[in-house]
Write a protein that holds these residues in place. Sequence first.
Motif, PDB file in Angstrom:
ATOM      1  N   HIS A 108       0.800  -1.227   0.000  1.00 50.10           N
ATOM      2  CA  HIS A 108       0.000   0.000   0.000  1.00 50.10           C
ATOM      3  C   HIS A 108       0.835   1.280   0.000  1.00 50.10           C
ATOM      4  N   HIS A 109       1.880   1.278  -0.810  1.00 46.46           N
ATOM      5  CA  HIS A 109       2.660   2.497  -1.057  1.00 46.46           C
ATOM      6  C   HIS A 109       3.248   3.112   0.221  1.00 46.46           C
ATOM      7  N   GLY A 110       3.424   2.258   1.230  1.00 44.22           N
ATOM      8  CA  GLY A 110       4.022   2.743   2.481  1.00 44.22           C
ATOM      9  C   GLY A 110       3.015   3.355   3.437  1.00 44.22           C
ATOM     10  N   SER A 111       1.738   3.040   3.236  1.00 45.01           N
ATOM     11  CA  SER A 111       0.697   3.526   4.162  1.00 45.01           C
ATOM     12  C   SER A 111       0.898   2.898   5.547  1.00 45.01           C
ATOM     13  N   VAL A 124      11.106  -2.096  -1.452  1.00 38.45           N
ATOM     14  CA  VAL A 124      10.739  -1.147  -2.506  1.00 38.45           C
ATOM     15  C   VAL A 124       9.396  -0.524  -2.153  1.00 38.45           C
ATOM     16  N   ILE A 125       9.361   0.800  -2.199  1.00 37.87           N
ATOM     17  CA  ILE A 125       8.081   1.494  -1.997  1.00 37.87           C
ATOM     18  C   ILE A 125       7.713   2.160  -3.316  1.00 37.87           C
ATOM     19  N   SER A 126       6.608   1.695  -3.891  1.00 36.63           N
ATOM     20  CA  SER A 126       6.131   2.226  -5.160  1.00 36.63           C
ATOM     21  C   SER A 126       5.140   3.334  -4.834  1.00 36.63           C
ATOM     22  N   VAL A 127       5.552   4.569  -5.063  1.00 35.62           N
ATOM     23  CA  VAL A 127       4.773   5.689  -4.543  1.00 35.62           C
ATOM     24  C   VAL A 127       4.994   6.926  -5.417  1.00 35.62           C
ATOM     25  N   GLY A 184       0.154  11.317   1.723  1.00 33.03           N
ATOM     26  CA  GLY A 184       1.300  11.367   2.628  1.00 33.03           C
ATOM     27  C   GLY A 184       2.055  10.049   2.681  1.00 33.03           C
ATOM     28  N   HIS A 185       1.942   9.242   1.626  1.00 32.70           N
ATOM     29  CA  HIS A 185       2.716   7.996   1.548  1.00 32.70           C
ATOM     30  C   HIS A 185       4.141   8.306   1.099  1.00 32.70           C
ATOM     31  N   PRO A 186       5.176   7.652   1.548  1.00 35.00           N
ATOM     32  CA  PRO A 186       5.111   6.624   2.586  1.00 35.00           C
ATOM     33  C   PRO A 186       5.065   7.264   3.982  1.00 35.00           C
ATOM     34  N   HIS A 187       4.410   6.562   4.894  1.00 38.30           N
ATOM     35  CA  HIS A 187       4.262   7.080   6.251  1.00 38.30           C
ATOM     36  C   HIS A 187       5.561   6.920   7.039  1.00 38.30           C
ATOM     37  N   GLN A 188       5.833   7.941   7.861  1.00 38.41           N
ATOM     38  CA  GLN A 188       7.063   7.946   8.666  1.00 38.41           C
ATOM     39  C   GLN A 188       7.218   6.677   9.501  1.00 38.41           C
ATOM     40  N   GLU A 189       6.077   6.235  10.039  1.00 42.25           N
ATOM     41  CA  GLU A 189       6.095   5.046  10.900  1.00 42.25           C
ATOM     42  C   GLU A 189       6.648   3.815  10.153  1.00 42.25           C
ATOM     43  N   VAL A 190       6.238   3.687   8.894  1.00 45.63           N
ATOM     44  CA  VAL A 190       6.692   2.550   8.076  1.00 45.63           C
ATOM     45  C   VAL A 190       8.190   2.685   7.785  1.00 45.63           C
TER      46      VAL A 190
END
Length: 299
Positions: free
Chosen positions: A228-231, A249-252, A259-265
């Motif tokens: 989910h794109h770093g959600s 890999v973050i596809s975003v 706001g993807h990717p999320h800082q938490e991730v």
Amino acid sequence: MLAQNKKFVFGILATLFLLNVFVWLAVFNLKPSQVLEVNFFDVGQGDAIFIETPQKQQILIDAGPGPRILEKLAEEMPFWDRTIDLIILTHPETDHMAGFLEVLKKYQVENILWTGVLKDTAEFEEWQKLISEEKEKEGAEIKIARAGLKIIFSGKDAAENYGFIEILHPLENLEGQKMKNVNSSSIVARLVFGENSFLFTGDILKSDEKKILAEGSNIDSDVLKVSHHGSKSSTDEGFVEKVSPKSAVISVGKDNQYGHPHQEVLETLNKYGIDILRTDLLGDVKIISDGKQYEISNI
Ligand SMILES: [Zn+2]
């Protein structure tokens, strides 16, 4: 590839449920290059992953939110090649599905793997229409994905094994169902090539990650396509720990509205020392594996 230019066995078989077996043989062969390529295309906010096996079988997992996929495929495929062996739609959301409407019009697709989950959109109706046409006019095979299905990249005899994809999610057949959260129906697939492995997660949620963990399947992988794109609704620490990837890999899309990717991730991935490869910052990410090690070839 043009069918007459290759020779391989391409099968999808259900190891757990013995759902289907099919074998496809073509006539000629190209010299295998002995490497597997996985391209994470920069298609903005969405997913599109193009895989080429050593036998030049071509697989497209999702196709991004629009026609940009055609430019990307044109860069990777020879101009005369109008055939894709397998497309996989992880779930019928625009950012994964819309590009397939273009792909299906331009390319002959041999095999289509999806969940059969329904959606009430004009775009979804077009997807259904195009895949039925592909089946009727071009003879495409349509398969419904569920855990246990395995796709084997064979060579010209069964002893030549060029790797496989195993489906880990959804855990049951969802054909004909409507979902409250369609992300939760995403196909999760693990690609194994020699000692290297890749985990593609679509847009699954943390609750789905937990269900996959509970199944006890092997999810250990070198490369994780972050869900989910770093959600922050995905990529639970427990899941990351079990996958234990070296690269993620973050596809975003650049400056996306979510706001993807999320800082938490990002923090979770950093905590485990995982290299983060973002398509918004790097563009296309191409990974090449010889079955022993892999390299990121365009960075
Ligand atoms: Zn998505």
